[in-house]
Design a protein around this motif. Structure first.
Motif, short mmCIF file in Angstrom:
data_model
loop_
_atom_site.label_atom_id
_atom_site.label_comp_id
_atom_site.label_asym_id
_atom_site.label_seq_id
_atom_site.Cartn_x
_atom_site.Cartn_y
_atom_site.Cartn_z
N SER A 218 7.59 -3.38 6.42
CA SER A 218 6.93 -2.57 5.39
C SER A 218 7.29 -1.11 5.61
CB SER A 218 5.41 -2.72 5.45
OG SER A 218 5.00 -4.05 5.28
N ALA A 219 7.38 -0.34 4.51
CA ALA A 219 7.76 1.06 4.67
C ALA A 219 7.31 1.89 3.48
CB ALA A 219 9.28 1.18 4.84
N ALA A 220 7.08 3.18 3.75
CA ALA A 220 6.89 4.19 2.72
C ALA A 220 8.16 5.02 2.70
CB ALA A 220 5.68 5.06 3.03
N VAL A 221 8.85 5.02 1.55
CA VAL A 221 10.24 5.46 1.48
C VAL A 221 10.41 6.58 0.47
CG1 VAL A 221 12.61 4.69 1.14
CG2 VAL A 221 10.91 3.08 2.02
N PHE A 222 11.25 7.56 0.84
CA PHE A 222 11.74 8.57 -0.08
C PHE A 222 13.13 8.14 -0.55
CE2 PHE A 222 8.35 10.89 1.62
CZ PHE A 222 8.27 12.19 1.14
N PRO A 223 13.32 7.78 -1.83
CA PRO A 223 14.68 7.60 -2.33
C PRO A 223 15.27 8.96 -2.72
CG PRO A 223 13.04 6.66 -3.86
CD PRO A 223 12.30 7.35 -2.75
N THR A 224 15.60 9.20 -3.99
CA THR A 224 16.09 10.51 -4.41
C THR A 224 15.39 10.91 -5.71
OG1 THR A 224 17.91 9.80 -5.86
CG2 THR A 224 18.35 9.87 -3.48
N VAL A 225 15.82 12.01 -6.28
CA VAL A 225 15.27 12.49 -7.54
C VAL A 225 15.69 11.60 -8.71
CG1 VAL A 225 17.18 14.03 -8.09
CG2 VAL A 225 14.88 14.62 -8.87
N HIS A 226 16.69 10.77 -8.51
CA HIS A 226 17.25 9.97 -9.58
C HIS A 226 16.42 8.71 -9.83
CE1 HIS A 226 20.58 12.06 -7.40
NE2 HIS A 226 20.71 12.57 -8.61
N LYS A 227 16.10 8.47 -11.08
CA LYS A 227 15.30 7.30 -11.44
C LYS A 227 15.98 6.00 -10.98
CE LYS A 227 12.88 5.63 -15.61
NZ LYS A 227 13.69 4.55 -16.18
N VAL A 228 17.31 5.95 -11.07
CA VAL A 228 18.03 4.74 -10.69
C VAL A 228 17.86 4.42 -9.21
CG1 VAL A 228 20.24 5.90 -10.23
CG2 VAL A 228 20.23 3.50 -10.96
N SER A 229 17.67 5.45 -8.39
CA SER A 229 17.49 5.21 -6.96
C SER A 229 16.17 4.50 -6.68
CB SER A 229 17.58 6.51 -6.17
OG SER A 229 16.39 7.28 -6.28
N VAL A 230 15.17 4.75 -7.51
CA VAL A 230 13.87 4.11 -7.35
C VAL A 230 13.93 2.68 -7.87
CG1 VAL A 230 11.40 4.33 -7.79
CG2 VAL A 230 12.83 6.39 -7.70
#
Length: 433
Positions: A134-146
């Motif tokens: 399990s993790a709390a993750v920062f992807p990027t500013v890009h919607k596609v990354s989420v």
């Protein structure tokens, strides 16, 4: 949707989890639950109970025997950056230089769907290979990354918390958006992913200096409009950063107060680092029920400072652990725990294996309001379970042979082990690594 788990699975080994938080410095706390040679019973992806090893379940159970192995809840990483695997172990920067030199260029590449999709799969598989389920993750500013990160987590059955990074100033042009666009995209992502399977959305402010007052206010509105979403950001990691926040927000009492003024301080707030805080900040965190995601490997690698763990727990602040890759140097929560011990040693304190392990399992689950689902081997919890070899290699084996008592064994494991010690990782009753 993920594949259905086997109806009945039984894992035999030495079960270890917590029934209560261990006290600071106590090497023999009552809250440690160690059940040598037991069967962990898993039905339809959830833990059904445990029985002694000499009482095996019937022939309708799929049995896996791990003699002499530790069976623990999967680790919970409460602060990590998925795109920053590409810059792990990069040389020579403090925090603010690190962002410009390494982080921002790496994150810019995630505007491309193929890069984001491949990166999400590589990142989640690497987490599982290190025993993190399990993790709390920062992807990027890009919607596609989420989208790609949530899709990959859903396919693996993982408990994942993530959200589009919010930045509208003090960052490269390709990594900023305006308030209206960010609000629209976040709202769409919340509607698509929050509460679906084991996924949850986090309103993700990178840190106060990269958001205008208007964007911070918008982030607060999102938290208010969508009860149950998380909020994650960075807080007081580096002295130069704290000074910068003071210049940008002179009206605020402190760095934390910037977030509090914008309705971003609540019981689902995860603040990474929190090194340079005062007593008033800690009281505010405790009062709100927020947590600090202590990231010791990153703090040591970037020279950010030494987190005062004991002052936070004495103030009632929940402390969990984050690998913070790529500022951190490994996705392994065991390596993270070992570095946490070193940070406390430099402060003149001694971190027990129990406090560290609790912070990466049951303690993190409680802080995330997920104690009924993850972080323990309680009946009813989702069967996110990892099997570990206590010692790998001649040096570790000899150390384990000479260890006296359970804490001594577990402390040596925490200090010497890494991903090579992982035998199997089960996620919701399915073997994934």
């Amino acid at each position: 949707m993920t594949a259905a788990p086997p109806a009945r699975v039984a894992l035999r080994g030495d079960l270890l989890d917590f029934t209560a938080a261990p006290a600071w410095g106590d090497v023999d706390p009552a809250g440690v639950r160690f059940r040598a040679d037991h069967w962990l019973l898993i039905e339809s992806g959830r833990i059904a109970g445990a029985v002694p090893g000499d009482q095996p379940p019937g022939d309708d159970w799929l049995k896996h025997e791990y003699p002499g192995r530790l069976i623990l809840p999967g680790f919970i990483d409460t602060h990590v950056h998925s795109p920053q695997l590409d810059v792990i172990a990069s040389y020579g920067s403090a925090l603010l230089d690190w962002l410009d030199t390494h982080t921002f260029p790496a994150e810019a590449r995630y505007a491309e769907e193929l890069v984001a999709r491949e990166g999400a799969a590589r990142f989640l598989d690497a987490l599982l290979a290190h025993g993190t389920t399990s993790a709390a993750v920062f992807p990027t500013v890009h919607k596609v990354s989420v989208d790609t990160l949530f899709e990959a987590a859903q396919a693996r059955g993982m408990r994942l918390i993530a959200g589009k990074i919010l930045m509208d100033r003090n960052a490269p042009p390709e990594l900023v958006d305006d308030v209206a666009e960010a609000e629209r995209e976040c709202t769409e992502l919340i509607g698509r992913w929050h509460g679906v399977d084991r996924l949850a959305y986090a309103v993700t402010v990178r840190f106060a200096p990269t958001s205008t007052p208007g964007q911070l206010a918008m982030a607060g509105r999102l938290c208010t409009r969508h009860p149950g979403v998380y909020m994650q950001t960075h807080l007081a990691e580096n002295r130069a950063e704290v000074d910068w926040v003071r210049e940008l927000f002179p009206e605020a009492r402190s760095y934390l107060d910037v977030y509090a003024r914008n309705q971003l301080l609540n019981d689902r707030s995860v603040f990474a680092h929190g090194i340079w805080l005062d007593a008033d900040d800690r009281a505010a965190l405790a009062g709100a029920g927020a947590q600090i995601a202590h990231s010791p490997s990153s703090n040591l690698f970037l020279g950010s400072g030494l987190f005062d763990w004991r002052a936070n727990i004495d103030a009632g602040v929940a402390v969990s652990l984050g690998s913070d890759v790529g500022g951190g140097t490994s996705l392994s929560m065991l390596r993270t725990m070992a570095d946490a011990y070193k940070v406390q040693a430099l402060r003149g304190e001694r971190l027990t294996a129990w406090v560290a392990l609790h912070a990466a399992t049951r303690g993190a689950a409680h802080a995330l309001r997920l104690a009924g689902e993850i972080g323990s081997l309680e009946a009813g919890a989702v069967a996110d379970v990892c099997v570990w070899a206590v010692a790998v290699g001649s040096v570790a084996v000899q150390r384990d042979n000479l260890a006296r008592g359970l804490h001594a064994r577990l402390f040596a494991w925490m200090t010497l082990a890494d991903d090579r010690n992982l035998v199997d990782a089960w996620v919701a009753g399915i073997r994934r690594a």
